[in-house]
Design a protein around this motif. Structure first.
Motif, PDB file in Angstrom:
ATOM      1  N   ALA A  83       6.656   1.961  -2.564  1.00  0.00           N
ATOM      2  CA  ALA A  83       6.585   3.158  -3.411  1.00  0.00           C
ATOM      3  C   ALA A  83       6.216   2.783  -4.848  1.00  0.00           C
ATOM      4  CB  ALA A  83       7.923   3.881  -3.390  1.00  0.00           C
ATOM      5  N   SER A  84       5.758   3.772  -5.606  1.00  0.00           N
ATOM      6  CA  SER A  84       5.304   3.536  -6.984  1.00  0.00           C
ATOM      7  C   SER A  84       6.324   2.746  -7.800  1.00  0.00           C
ATOM      8  CB  SER A  84       5.023   4.872  -7.681  1.00  0.00           C
ATOM      9  OG  SER A  84       3.934   5.506  -7.074  1.00  0.00           O
ATOM     10  N   ALA A  85       7.589   3.121  -7.698  1.00  0.00           N
ATOM     11  CA  ALA A  85       8.618   2.513  -8.558  1.00  0.00           C
ATOM     12  C   ALA A  85       8.920   1.059  -8.193  1.00  0.00           C
ATOM     13  CB  ALA A  85       9.897   3.339  -8.488  1.00  0.00           C
ATOM     14  N   ASN A  86       8.492   0.618  -7.015  1.00  0.00           N
ATOM     15  CA  ASN A  86       8.891  -0.721  -6.539  1.00  0.00           C
ATOM     16  C   ASN A  86       7.766  -1.753  -6.546  1.00  0.00           C
ATOM     17  OD1 ASN A  86      11.357   0.493  -6.043  1.00  0.00           O
ATOM     18  ND2 ASN A  86      10.773   1.056  -3.951  1.00  0.00           N
ATOM     19  N   ARG A  87       6.610  -1.394  -7.100  1.00  0.00           N
ATOM     20  CA  ARG A  87       5.446  -2.277  -6.989  1.00  0.00           C
ATOM     21  C   ARG A  87       5.612  -3.576  -7.754  1.00  0.00           C
ATOM     22  NH1 ARG A  87       1.117   2.645  -7.585  1.00  0.00           N
ATOM     23  NH2 ARG A  87       2.369   3.088  -9.421  1.00  0.00           N
ATOM     24  N   GLU A  88       6.088  -3.483  -8.992  1.00  0.00           N
ATOM     25  CA  GLU A  88       6.211  -4.709  -9.801  1.00  0.00           C
ATOM     26  C   GLU A  88       7.192  -5.681  -9.144  1.00  0.00           C
ATOM     27  OE1 GLU A  88       6.518  -1.583 -11.350  1.00  0.00           O
ATOM     28  OE2 GLU A  88       4.408  -1.586 -11.917  1.00  0.00           O
ATOM     29  N   THR A 139      -0.002  14.197 -10.631  1.00  0.00           N
ATOM     30  CA  THR A 139      -0.374  12.782 -10.545  1.00  0.00           C
ATOM     31  C   THR A 139      -1.895  12.717 -10.662  1.00  0.00           C
ATOM     32  OG1 THR A 139      -0.161  10.705  -9.363  1.00  0.00           O
ATOM     33  CG2 THR A 139      -0.430  12.657  -7.981  1.00  0.00           C
ATOM     34  N   ASP A 140      -2.486  11.621 -10.209  1.00  0.00           N
ATOM     35  CA  ASP A 140      -3.931  11.446 -10.325  1.00  0.00           C
ATOM     36  C   ASP A 140      -4.687  12.482  -9.492  1.00  0.00           C
ATOM     37  OD1 ASP A 140      -3.092   9.218 -11.703  1.00  0.00           O
ATOM     38  OD2 ASP A 140      -3.377   7.872  -9.989  1.00  0.00           O
ATOM     39  N   ASN A 141      -5.812  12.965 -10.033  1.00  0.00           N
ATOM     40  CA  ASN A 141      -6.621  13.953  -9.303  1.00  0.00           C
ATOM     41  C   ASN A 141      -7.029  13.440  -7.925  1.00  0.00           C
ATOM     42  OD1 ASN A 141      -8.328  12.000 -10.528  1.00  0.00           O
ATOM     43  ND2 ASN A 141     -10.051  13.426 -10.632  1.00  0.00           N
ATOM     44  N   ASN A 201       1.773  -2.338 -20.310  1.00  0.00           N
ATOM     45  CA  ASN A 201       3.186  -2.517 -19.931  1.00  0.00           C
ATOM     46  C   ASN A 201       3.312  -3.250 -18.613  1.00  0.00           C
ATOM     47  OD1 ASN A 201       4.721  -1.560 -21.975  1.00  0.00           O
ATOM     48  ND2 ASN A 201       4.703   0.572 -21.238  1.00  0.00           N
ATOM     49  N   ARG A 202       2.553  -2.801 -17.642  1.00  0.00           N
ATOM     50  CA  ARG A 202       2.622  -3.420 -16.314  1.00  0.00           C
ATOM     51  C   ARG A 202       2.067  -4.835 -16.333  1.00  0.00           C
ATOM     52  NH1 ARG A 202       0.783   1.971 -12.910  1.00  0.00           N
ATOM     53  NH2 ARG A 202       2.840   2.969 -12.924  1.00  0.00           N
ATOM     54  N   LYS A 203       1.081  -5.073 -17.223  1.00  0.00           N
ATOM     55  CA  LYS A 203       0.489  -6.420 -17.313  1.00  0.00           C
ATOM     56  C   LYS A 203       1.494  -7.458 -17.799  1.00  0.00           C
ATOM     57  CE  LYS A 203      -4.496  -5.833 -18.038  1.00  0.00           C
ATOM     58  NZ  LYS A 203      -5.494  -5.828 -19.105  1.00  0.00           N
ATOM     59  N   THR A 231       8.090   9.663  -3.484  1.00  0.00           N
ATOM     60  CA  THR A 231       6.701   9.817  -3.043  1.00  0.00           C
ATOM     61  C   THR A 231       6.141  11.166  -3.492  1.00  0.00           C
ATOM     62  OG1 THR A 231       7.368  10.897  -0.991  1.00  0.00           O
ATOM     63  CG2 THR A 231       7.149   8.488  -0.920  1.00  0.00           C
ATOM     64  N   TYR A 232       4.805  11.223  -3.556  1.00  0.00           N
ATOM     65  CA  TYR A 232       4.149  12.497  -3.862  1.00  0.00           C
ATOM     66  C   TYR A 232       4.233  13.454  -2.680  1.00  0.00           C
ATOM     67  CZ  TYR A 232       2.520   9.800  -7.778  1.00  0.00           C
ATOM     68  OH  TYR A 232       2.491   9.011  -8.902  1.00  0.00           O
ATOM     69  N   SER A 233       4.277  12.926  -1.457  1.00  0.00           N
ATOM     70  CA  SER A 233       4.328  13.846  -0.316  1.00  0.00           C
ATOM     71  C   SER A 233       5.632  14.637  -0.317  1.00  0.00           C
ATOM     72  CB  SER A 233       4.124  13.097   1.007  1.00  0.00           C
ATOM     73  OG  SER A 233       5.025  12.038   1.124  1.00  0.00           O
ATOM     74  N   ALA A 289       0.839  -1.202   0.000  1.00  0.00           N
ATOM     75  CA  ALA A 289       0.000   0.000   0.000  1.00  0.00           C
ATOM     76  C   ALA A 289       0.869   1.245   0.000  1.00  0.00           C
ATOM     77  CB  ALA A 289      -0.914  -0.010   1.230  1.00  0.00           C
ATOM     78  N   LYS A 290       0.207   2.400  -0.055  1.00  0.00           N
ATOM     79  CA  LYS A 290       0.878   3.685   0.139  1.00  0.00           C
ATOM     80  C   LYS A 290       0.619   4.148   1.565  1.00  0.00           C
ATOM     81  CE  LYS A 290       2.351   4.401  -4.107  1.00  0.00           C
ATOM     82  NZ  LYS A 290       1.800   5.409  -5.007  1.00  0.00           N
ATOM     83  N   GLU A 291       1.501   5.027   2.060  1.00  0.00           N
ATOM     84  CA  GLU A 291       1.307   5.487   3.436  1.00  0.00           C
ATOM     85  C   GLU A 291       1.223   7.009   3.557  1.00  0.00           C
ATOM     86  OE1 GLU A 291       4.799   4.107   5.649  1.00  0.00           O
ATOM     87  OE2 GLU A 291       5.661   6.126   5.382  1.00  0.00           O
ATOM     88  N   GLY A 296      -2.878   0.421  -4.117  1.00  0.00           N
ATOM     89  CA  GLY A 296      -2.351   1.770  -3.892  1.00  0.00           C
ATOM     90  C   GLY A 296      -2.299   2.584  -5.168  1.00  0.00           C
ATOM     91  N   THR A 297      -3.453   3.118  -5.569  1.00  0.00           N
ATOM     92  CA  THR A 297      -3.555   4.007  -6.752  1.00  0.00           C
ATOM     93  C   THR A 297      -2.753   3.466  -7.934  1.00  0.00           C
ATOM     94  OG1 THR A 297      -1.744   5.466  -5.957  1.00  0.00           O
ATOM     95  CG2 THR A 297      -3.984   6.083  -5.356  1.00  0.00           C
ATOM     96  N   TYR A 298      -2.937   2.168  -8.189  1.00  0.00           N
ATOM     97  CA  TYR A 298      -2.086   1.445  -9.131  1.00  0.00           C
ATOM     98  C   TYR A 298      -2.798   1.321 -10.474  1.00  0.00           C
ATOM     99  CZ  TYR A 298       1.476  -2.209 -10.114  1.00  0.00           C
ATOM    100  OH  TYR A 298       2.528  -2.945 -10.605  1.00  0.00           O
ATOM    101  N   THR A 299      -2.369   2.095 -11.464  1.00  0.00           N
ATOM    102  CA  THR A 299      -2.999   2.100 -12.784  1.00  0.00           C
ATOM    103  C   THR A 299      -2.751   0.800 -13.548  1.00  0.00           C
ATOM    104  OG1 THR A 299      -2.897   4.496 -12.993  1.00  0.00           O
ATOM    105  CG2 THR A 299      -2.979   3.246 -15.053  1.00  0.00           C
ATOM    106  N   ILE A 300      -3.837   0.261 -14.077  1.00  0.00           N
ATOM    107  CA  ILE A 300      -3.757  -0.929 -14.933  1.00  0.00           C
ATOM    108  C   ILE A 300      -3.294  -0.477 -16.317  1.00  0.00           C
ATOM    109  CG2 ILE A 300      -5.111  -2.792 -15.989  1.00  0.00           C
ATOM    110  CD1 ILE A 300      -7.222  -2.344 -13.750  1.00  0.00           C
TER     111      ILE A 300
END
Ligand code: GLU
Length: 302
Positions: free
Chosen positions: A115-120, A222-224, A140-142, A204-206, A70-72, A133-137
């Motif tokens: 973090a976003s870069a480490n999900r895969e 990033t995402d709205n 490429n990722r598939k 991170t975005y924060s 997840a994201k924190e 965690g706000t993970y776009t399908i």
């Protein structure tokens, strides 16, 4: 660093803390640490013995708990209370409702910040059983991971300082310092489609938002859904501007070859959307940033 610069930086940091503290205490502003636990729905834990053939689930069963990525630091989506270690937000509720359908109650889910870069990599290495965690399908990722869902659709947008009148959309980014998270789709989109922007990547975005408030960057993209959360925390300092310039369908990331788990998660999402859990969860989390609950998107069982 020169003394004057250091002094100014320190003053800026103190200012940020003061702004955040003031915002937190103001009547009508959302609670700083996310939704009140008492407002959160609870989900019926299912007997999931009939779900067989998932190596991920088998490992979780013998371990005795799920490990969910997840994201924190994303308000109303995935946020960890630094004092208690408790995670909250819409993504966390999604993780809990589908966890319940897999036979794991909330006390049997351990969240892990990725973090976003480490999900895969985290999904490929078995560091997490699934990821919410706000993970776009996307295609490429598939190639690397699987996705259940989508369970929500966001779109790329821009966050600027309240007093900024120079950025109204992605067409205004030439020469601007634009901050986003490395490894994210919004970062990639700025890099390929807006090459005249000065792109800065953080984990991170924060971290981007801190730099926006102190003036080191001009905008965070990033995402709205994510940006609205930051803006809602300090509405006197930040605003979301411009149109949505992408479509970001959020999925639950899974290990690529565990289709039993992926379909079980699709089934779980469908069930919780139907029985009202999804809407209840939205209303007490992401709904607090000002958006009404949409109709959940069509699940794509590929
Ligand atoms: N949804 C986008 C992505 O998956 C941006 C948000 C994020 O980095 O988690 O890359």
């Amino acid at each position: 660093m020169r003394k004057a610069v250091r002094k100014r930086r320190r003053a800026a940091a103190v200012l940020v803390l003061a702004v955040l503290a003031a915002a937190c205490g103001k009547a009508g502003t959302p609670p700083p640490k996310g939704p009140q636990p008492s407002a959160l729905p609870s989900y019926q834990v299912q007997d999931a013995a009939a779900i067989t053939g998932s190596s991920t689930l088998d490992a979780a069963r013998s371990r005795g708990h799920l490990v969910v990525g997840a994201k924190e630091d994303q308000p109303y989506l995935g946020q960890k209370n630094p004092a208690t270690g408790v995670y909250s937000g819409f993504d966390i509720e999604i993780a809990k409702m589908v966890g319940a359908s897999l036979g794991f109650g909330p006390d049997k889910i351990q969240f892990k910040t990725i973090a976003s870069a480490n999900r895969e990599t985290a999904l490929q290495n078995g560091q997490v059983d699934y990821y919410v965690g706000t993970y776009t399908i996307n295609d490429n990722r598939k190639k690397l991971v699987g996705f259940a869902g989508p369970y929500f659709v966001a779109g790329q947008s821009l966050l600027v300082r309240k007093n900024d009148n120079s950025i109204h959309g992605p067409q205004d980014l030439n020469g601007k310092k634009v901050c986003s998270a490395a490894g994210s789709t919004p970062y990639q989109r700025i890099k390929s489609q807006y090459p005249k922007a000065k792109l800065i990547g953080y984990d991170t975005y924060s971290a981007c938002v801190d730099n926006l408030i102190t003036g080191q960057v001009d905008t965070v993209t990033t995402d709205n859904a994510i940006l609205l959360g930051y803006a809602a925390k300090v509405p006197d300092e930040l605003k979301v501007v411009g149109p949505l310039f992408s479509t970001e369908p959020y999925g639950i990331g899974t290990p690529k070859n565990d289709t039993v788990l992926r379909y079980a998660l699709d089934d779980a999402l469908a069930r919780h959307e139907q029985n009202g859990d999804w809407k209840k969860a939205f209303d007490v989390t992401l709904g607090l940033s000002g958006e009404p609950a949409p109709t959940p998107p069509q699940i794509d069982r590929y």
